[in-house]
Design a protein around this motif. Sequence first.
Motif, PDB file in Angstrom:
ATOM      1  N   ARG A 159      19.919  10.025  52.784  1.00  0.00           N
ATOM      2  CA  ARG A 159      20.027  10.864  52.206  1.00  0.00           C
ATOM      3  C   ARG A 159      19.525  10.744  50.502  1.00  0.00           C
ATOM      4  O   ARG A 159      19.314  11.914  49.919  1.00  0.00           O
ATOM      5  N   VAL A 160      19.155   9.744  50.175  1.00  0.00           N
ATOM      6  CA  VAL A 160      18.537   9.464  48.911  1.00  0.00           C
ATOM      7  C   VAL A 160      17.169  10.129  48.711  1.00  0.00           C
ATOM      8  O   VAL A 160      16.671  10.219  47.625  1.00  0.00           O
ATOM      9  N   LYS A 161      16.460  10.607  49.846  1.00  0.00           N
ATOM     10  CA  LYS A 161      15.286  11.205  49.860  1.00  0.00           C
ATOM     11  C   LYS A 161      15.472  12.636  50.265  1.00  0.00           C
ATOM     12  O   LYS A 161      14.509  13.117  50.628  1.00  0.00           O
ATOM     13  N   THR A 162      16.536  13.337  49.791  1.00  0.00           N
ATOM     14  CA  THR A 162      16.426  14.723  50.237  1.00  0.00           C
ATOM     15  C   THR A 162      15.467  15.515  49.249  1.00  0.00           C
ATOM     16  O   THR A 162      15.146  16.606  49.733  1.00  0.00           O
ATOM     17  N   ILE A 163      15.130  14.929  48.287  1.00  0.00           N
ATOM     18  CA  ILE A 163      13.837  15.608  47.511  1.00  0.00           C
ATOM     19  C   ILE A 163      12.579  15.879  48.284  1.00  0.00           C
ATOM     20  O   ILE A 163      12.117  16.884  48.306  1.00  0.00           O
ATOM     21  N   LEU A 164      12.483  15.112  49.187  1.00  0.00           N
ATOM     22  CA  LEU A 164      11.372  15.224  50.124  1.00  0.00           C
ATOM     23  C   LEU A 164      11.623  16.467  51.090  1.00  0.00           C
ATOM     24  O   LEU A 164      10.509  17.041  51.338  1.00  0.00           O
ATOM     25  N   GLU A 165      12.547  16.774  51.467  1.00  0.00           N
ATOM     26  CA  GLU A 165      13.045  18.102  52.077  1.00  0.00           C
ATOM     27  C   GLU A 165      12.637  19.197  51.551  1.00  0.00           C
ATOM     28  O   GLU A 165      12.148  20.146  51.896  1.00  0.00           O
ATOM     29  N   ALA A 166      13.064  19.270  50.311  1.00  0.00           N
ATOM     30  CA  ALA A 166      12.929  20.270  49.414  1.00  0.00           C
ATOM     31  C   ALA A 166      11.323  20.610  48.840  1.00  0.00           C
ATOM     32  O   ALA A 166      10.727  21.565  49.046  1.00  0.00           O
ATOM     33  N   SER A 167      10.625  19.488  48.663  1.00  0.00           N
ATOM     34  CA  SER A 167       9.419  19.401  48.240  1.00  0.00           C
ATOM     35  C   SER A 167       8.419  20.027  49.352  1.00  0.00           C
ATOM     36  O   SER A 167       7.135  20.102  49.120  1.00  0.00           O
ATOM     37  N   ALA A 168       8.816  19.461  50.718  1.00  0.00           N
ATOM     38  CA  ALA A 168       8.021  19.816  51.562  1.00  0.00           C
ATOM     39  C   ALA A 168       7.769  21.489  51.931  1.00  0.00           C
ATOM     40  O   ALA A 168       6.948  21.737  52.600  1.00  0.00           O
ATOM     41  N   ASP A 169       8.502  22.135  51.337  1.00  0.00           N
ATOM     42  CA  ASP A 169       8.306  23.729  51.311  1.00  0.00           C
ATOM     43  C   ASP A 169       8.433  24.417  49.856  1.00  0.00           C
ATOM     44  O   ASP A 169       8.446  25.411  49.614  1.00  0.00           O
ATOM     45  N   TYR A 170       7.581  23.420  49.035  1.00  0.00           N
ATOM     46  CA  TYR A 170       7.419  24.127  47.563  1.00  0.00           C
ATOM     47  C   TYR A 170       6.212  25.022  47.582  1.00  0.00           C
ATOM     48  O   TYR A 170       6.329  25.822  46.580  1.00  0.00           O
ATOM     49  N   GLY A 171       5.525  24.739  48.234  1.00  0.00           N
ATOM     50  CA  GLY A 171       4.289  25.885  48.112  1.00  0.00           C
ATOM     51  C   GLY A 171       3.162  25.437  47.214  1.00  0.00           C
ATOM     52  O   GLY A 171       3.384  24.379  46.632  1.00  0.00           O
ATOM     53  N   ARG A 172       1.996  26.051  47.462  1.00  0.00           N
ATOM     54  CA  ARG A 172       0.869  25.627  46.729  1.00  0.00           C
ATOM     55  C   ARG A 172       1.202  25.965  45.022  1.00  0.00           C
ATOM     56  O   ARG A 172       0.550  25.203  44.425  1.00  0.00           O
ATOM     57  N   TYR A 173       1.901  26.869  44.656  1.00  0.00           N
ATOM     58  CA  TYR A 173       1.938  27.203  43.387  1.00  0.00           C
ATOM     59  C   TYR A 173       2.334  25.937  42.273  1.00  0.00           C
ATOM     60  O   TYR A 173       1.711  25.514  41.579  1.00  0.00           O
ATOM     61  N   GLU A 174       3.633  25.287  43.082  1.00  0.00           N
ATOM     62  CA  GLU A 174       4.131  24.330  42.405  1.00  0.00           C
ATOM     63  C   GLU A 174       3.336  23.015  42.322  1.00  0.00           C
ATOM     64  O   GLU A 174       3.317  22.252  41.312  1.00  0.00           O
TER      65      GLU A 174
END
Length: 286
Positions: A159-174
Amino acid sequence: MADFWTNISSADLRGEGNVELRFVIPLLHALGYEDDDIDSKFPVIFQEGRGPGRKPEADFVCFYGPLHTRDTSLLVVEAKRPGEALPNGKAQGESYAAKLRAPLLLLTNGEALEVWQLQATQESICVLKTPVSSLATERGNIERLLGKAAVYDYCRSFRVKTILEASADYGRYETTELKRILQHEPSIVRTLRRVADGEQPASIETDRLLAECPSGAIVVASSGYGKTTLSSQLLRQAIEERWRASRPLLPFDIPLPDLEQSAVPILEFISAYRRTVLASRRHPWQ
């Protein structure tokens, strides 16, 4: 990188530096990590305000994505000189991995290799121990344990790595925006004077702007006082917080003089600016 697996040799590894340069780095590349994923001599802060002396640092830390933080760490590597016993480095490496919240620790002296894996119980166990001379025969196990994609999948169970779930779909722009602003040296936190009608001026630290001014703020200062640097810092912070909280809103860094000169509505300008940014930078994973 099949050449690494077919030409493994520790015969020319003399000293810790050569172990790092001629063995560890080629191994990490063979496991799918790019140069941008790897930080060498990464500082590990156990306590703020420590006195003078050598600061703790991990030999190598591998990350997922352009943000190199505890939330995106995948692997800690501790290298020793040939002939040095690996158990001497386990406690140190394990403390680094725990502090950085990296689920895997790789220990090597160029002659032997050990992999320690963090379990759901928060304890680490040795999941692989092999001489370097047998590395080719263990290739499948090593890639299964240490490959970039494999470690990412393993991190999803924590659970401490939930940022990886979000960053996997942040797209090319970010991604491209982060790579742009992370090229610059970090700057210190500054203090601003917050002025509101009918109130006495109050101080606010720049790293608290997003939290304390959720509806926005106008920062006024003379040229050369760091407004552009502050804008980059806020963009990085906004992207990181969006990933961690899985927020849908995207942050944008827009140059207002260019917006004014364009004489177009702000949404149209943002769309055109975003296309320009994406066209000017190649996404590292596509």
